[in-house]
Scaffold this motif. Sequence first.
Motif, PDB file in Angstrom:
ATOM      1  N   GLY A 630     -10.794  -3.525  -3.875  1.00 33.13           N
ATOM      2  CA  GLY A 630     -11.089  -2.104  -3.817  1.00 33.13           C
ATOM      3  C   GLY A 630      -9.852  -1.285  -3.494  1.00 33.13           C
ATOM      4  N   ILE A 631     -10.089  -0.134  -2.907  1.00 33.55           N
ATOM      5  CA  ILE A 631      -9.016   0.828  -2.660  1.00 33.55           C
ATOM      6  C   ILE A 631      -7.996   0.272  -1.680  1.00 33.55           C
ATOM      7  CG2 ILE A 631      -8.542   3.090  -1.652  1.00 33.55           C
ATOM      8  CD1 ILE A 631     -11.139   4.074  -2.804  1.00 33.55           C
ATOM      9  N   SER A 632      -8.448  -0.433  -0.644  1.00 38.46           N
ATOM     10  CA  SER A 632      -7.489  -0.968   0.326  1.00 38.46           C
ATOM     11  C   SER A 632      -6.526  -1.944  -0.346  1.00 38.46           C
ATOM     12  CB  SER A 632      -8.226  -1.647   1.470  1.00 38.46           C
ATOM     13  OG  SER A 632      -9.024  -2.714   0.984  1.00 38.46           O
ATOM     14  N   ASN A 633      -7.008  -2.750  -1.334  1.00 36.87           N
ATOM     15  CA  ASN A 633      -6.124  -3.662  -2.061  1.00 36.87           C
ATOM     16  C   ASN A 633      -5.117  -2.883  -2.892  1.00 36.87           C
ATOM     17  OD1 ASN A 633      -9.145  -5.057  -2.263  1.00 36.87           O
ATOM     18  ND2 ASN A 633      -7.534  -6.396  -1.463  1.00 36.87           N
ATOM     19  N   TYR A 634      -5.599  -1.803  -3.514  1.00 40.60           N
ATOM     20  CA  TYR A 634      -4.722  -0.991  -4.348  1.00 40.60           C
ATOM     21  C   TYR A 634      -3.644  -0.317  -3.506  1.00 40.60           C
ATOM     22  CZ  TYR A 634      -3.137   2.663  -7.528  1.00 40.60           C
ATOM     23  OH  TYR A 634      -2.361   3.506  -8.294  1.00 40.60           O
ATOM     24  N   LEU A 635      -4.043   0.238  -2.370  1.00 36.39           N
ATOM     25  CA  LEU A 635      -3.051   0.940  -1.529  1.00 36.39           C
ATOM     26  C   LEU A 635      -2.059  -0.038  -0.894  1.00 36.39           C
ATOM     27  CD1 LEU A 635      -5.341   3.580   0.246  1.00 36.39           C
ATOM     28  CD2 LEU A 635      -3.854   3.895  -1.747  1.00 36.39           C
ATOM     29  N   ASN A 636      -2.484  -1.272  -0.651  1.00 35.83           N
ATOM     30  CA  ASN A 636      -1.586  -2.285  -0.095  1.00 35.83           C
ATOM     31  C   ASN A 636      -0.783  -2.974  -1.193  1.00 35.83           C
ATOM     32  OD1 ASN A 636      -2.128  -2.053   2.680  1.00 35.83           O
ATOM     33  ND2 ASN A 636      -4.057  -3.191   2.438  1.00 35.83           N
ATOM     34  N   PRO A 674       1.429   7.930  -0.504  1.00 34.62           N
ATOM     35  CA  PRO A 674       1.446   8.694  -1.766  1.00 34.62           C
ATOM     36  C   PRO A 674       0.578   8.074  -2.849  1.00 34.62           C
ATOM     37  CG  PRO A 674       3.669   8.399  -0.906  1.00 34.62           C
ATOM     38  CD  PRO A 674       2.781   7.523  -0.077  1.00 34.62           C
ATOM     39  N   LYS A 675       0.309   6.780  -2.735  1.00 32.75           N
ATOM     40  CA  LYS A 675      -0.494   6.106  -3.744  1.00 32.75           C
ATOM     41  C   LYS A 675      -1.915   6.655  -3.776  1.00 32.75           C
ATOM     42  CE  LYS A 675       0.033   1.903  -4.848  1.00 32.75           C
ATOM     43  NZ  LYS A 675       0.037   0.433  -4.889  1.00 32.75           N
ATOM     44  N   VAL A 676      -2.348   7.305  -2.667  1.00 31.97           N
ATOM     45  CA  VAL A 676      -3.680   7.912  -2.665  1.00 31.97           C
ATOM     46  C   VAL A 676      -3.725   9.016  -3.710  1.00 31.97           C
ATOM     47  CG1 VAL A 676      -5.332   9.226  -1.316  1.00 31.97           C
ATOM     48  CG2 VAL A 676      -4.104   7.337  -0.263  1.00 31.97           C
ATOM     49  N   GLY A 677      -2.658   9.814  -3.755  1.00 34.17           N
ATOM     50  CA  GLY A 677      -2.607  10.877  -4.753  1.00 34.17           C
ATOM     51  C   GLY A 677      -2.501  10.320  -6.158  1.00 34.17           C
ATOM     52  N   GLU A 678      -1.722   9.206  -6.306  1.00 36.72           N
ATOM     53  CA  GLU A 678      -1.586   8.599  -7.615  1.00 36.72           C
ATOM     54  C   GLU A 678      -2.930   8.070  -8.097  1.00 36.72           C
ATOM     55  OE1 GLU A 678       1.348   5.624  -7.157  1.00 36.72           O
ATOM     56  OE2 GLU A 678       2.966   7.042  -6.645  1.00 36.72           O
TER      57      GLU A 678
END
Length: 780
Positions: A630-636, A674-678
């Motif tokens: 999920g999102i935590s994997n993507y942000l990490n 910044p990856k949250v915005g991406e």
Amino acid sequence: MANREVLPFETEQVSLKSVLNKYSKYWPLFLASVVLCLGLAYFYLLYATPEYTIVSTIQIKDDKKDPNGSKGEAFNDLDIFQSTRSVHNEIQVFKAKSLMVRVLKELSMNTTYFIDGPIKEKEVYVNYLPIKVAVNQFNPLAYDNNLITIRLEDKNTFTLKDAQGVKAYKIGQQITKPYATFTVLANSLSAASEIKDIKIKFNNLDKLATAYNTKLEVAPVTKETNVLSITLTDAVPEKGRDIVNKLIEVYNKEAIEDKNIIATNTVQFIDARLKDLTAELSNVEKQVESYKKQKVVTDVVTEAQLSINNASDYNRELTDWGIQIDVLNSLENYLKSQKGRYELAPSNLNIKDPTLLDLISRFNSLQLERQRMLRTTQPDNPLVLNINEQLSNLQANMLENLKNIKSGLVITRNKLRSNLAQNASRIKQVPSMERDLLEINRQQGIKQALYQYLLQKREEAALSLAATVSISRIIDPPFAGDAPTKPKKPLILLLAFIVGMGLPFAFVVIKDSFNDRVQEFKDVELVTTAPLLGEISHNDTRETLVVTDKSRSLVAELFRHNRANLQLATLGQDNKVILVTSSMSGEGKTFFSLNLASSLALAGKKVAVVDFDLRKSGLTESLGIPNEKGISNYLNSEISAIDDIIVALQTVTGLYAVGSGPIPYNPAELMMLPKVGELIEELKDRFDHIVLDTSPVGQVADALSLSPYIDSTIYLMRYNYTLKDQVNIIEDIYKNNKLKNLMMVLNDAKKQKGYGGYGYGYTDEKNESWKIKPRNRAKA
């Protein structure tokens, strides 16, 4: 959406409908309370002792205002027996405890009689019983153990049951118990014979008098009259009438007794004074007798008047005698003078001596004769000389006679003067004698008048002792109505109904006052000015996704209604990224986010619902899909492709879900990357709408870090769950624009006519018809 307002559809600050809606859900409690209170009132009326009101009116007679009234005639002129009775004073006399005690003693109220009734014991007046109890002596123990039961066996015998047991006695037999000595007698006034069991209670007359005085009301009928209204309530109207009658009788009796005491004391006082006055009057009479003997007088006034009359006579006689002496002196001087030798002598001088008068007459006759002769003859004529000689002789005789007469008059005058002097001396003594005798006579007169006065008043006082005229007159005799006045059944039932309605009302008010949860939209409206997007009703099913292409339930229609409001609120603006947050966990963010996204997808949009609550994931679990990626994997940076975390939902076409992934150790820091915005920008390229399910902004600040990427914010609250203090968070966020375009949604509205004052219709599952009545909605 910088400026927005709440558009009223059916706005009312306070309405009867809203109040009824608030309390109508508690109708079972209101019904149970009213039934319970009315039931208690019914049982109270069933067991309460009915009381009757006895009313009588009397007129208080006033001795001074009513000359024909009941007053003592003795000493009326001294106002000894007269009195002006104040109506207020007489009221206090009527309510005196001593007066009521005497009434109860004379009516033999030291016993009360009861018989068994269908529900409870019933008090019965002694006049309606075949027996009566004559109490000879009381023991204080009678007030602690004062209930006995008498069973009539026949006309002559009965059994008595008390704490000591049961024993048979005969009618008229004196019974001695530790608590009292009394006799049971046959009651000749009553014809009742069917009553067999009678319960008897011994009364403390002092306490009973106090109880009756509290129920006794005495008041003037009007302020201008001396008419009193006497009112008494009692469970037995016959007994109440007898008490009021006896009260008036004893009141008059005590007033007569008071007057008789005064009359008796007056007679005794008069007898003592008459005895003393008899001796004093005898002494005064002896003083009068002794004084008259000493002064040789019988009647000072008469003798004084006689002396005055004598003095007047003496003065008059002295005057007369003095005048006569003066006349004689004048005549003597005239005769002695040369002029009077041949002149006529005065004759009309009121001289009473006949000799002198005769001489004067002869003298004047010769004078006239001489004067006649001198007209024709000479003075030396013998005839004239003869007449002159005769005149000389008569003149000498007249002078001698005058001397004798004058001498007698002087003697008489001197005697009159002596008598006058003696009479004057007597007159001078009269005032002193009169004063002395007047003082004695005054004492005699006072004592004699007082003696006669007291003798008369003694007879009047003696007559007043026999007079029994009452000081009051009964206008209306005691009368009791046929219906009891206490308890008042309509009033008690009405009060029971009011209390039955008031208790639940008070319960709800108190409950609401202590409830710190949001109950209705008014609780929110009073704190924040943020606009309301809509409401979501309570979900009676366990389904997470309630908005599908075939669903027509109330919850689904409300989500469609909120979708329409959202489109109207963002009309003409870009509204692709929608953030959903709340004050705390459990307010339904995930449920709302998923179903809002579903309603948007059903409108032909491609929608992604993203679980941005990295601390407590719930979206994927509610959908039944794994949350390994999920999102935590993507942000990490564990996953580089977004396609690996996007899951298409088969239930609704065009609806996709993005899980939160495994819970990281640093969720707040990941939200700042910044990856949250991406990620959001890439999702915006792929989807028409992105719904972000975030963590509660009232507990953590994760949702605030998404503020730069969103287009609008939906703040979720839940009825009976969200704390009222947490509404301040909404106002702070809205006022300071911490989250863009904030709108509120109230979740979990219970099924009734209006949720929090914002009504909605219902769905008929058979024909799938529905009707929505929105209250407020947000507007750009």
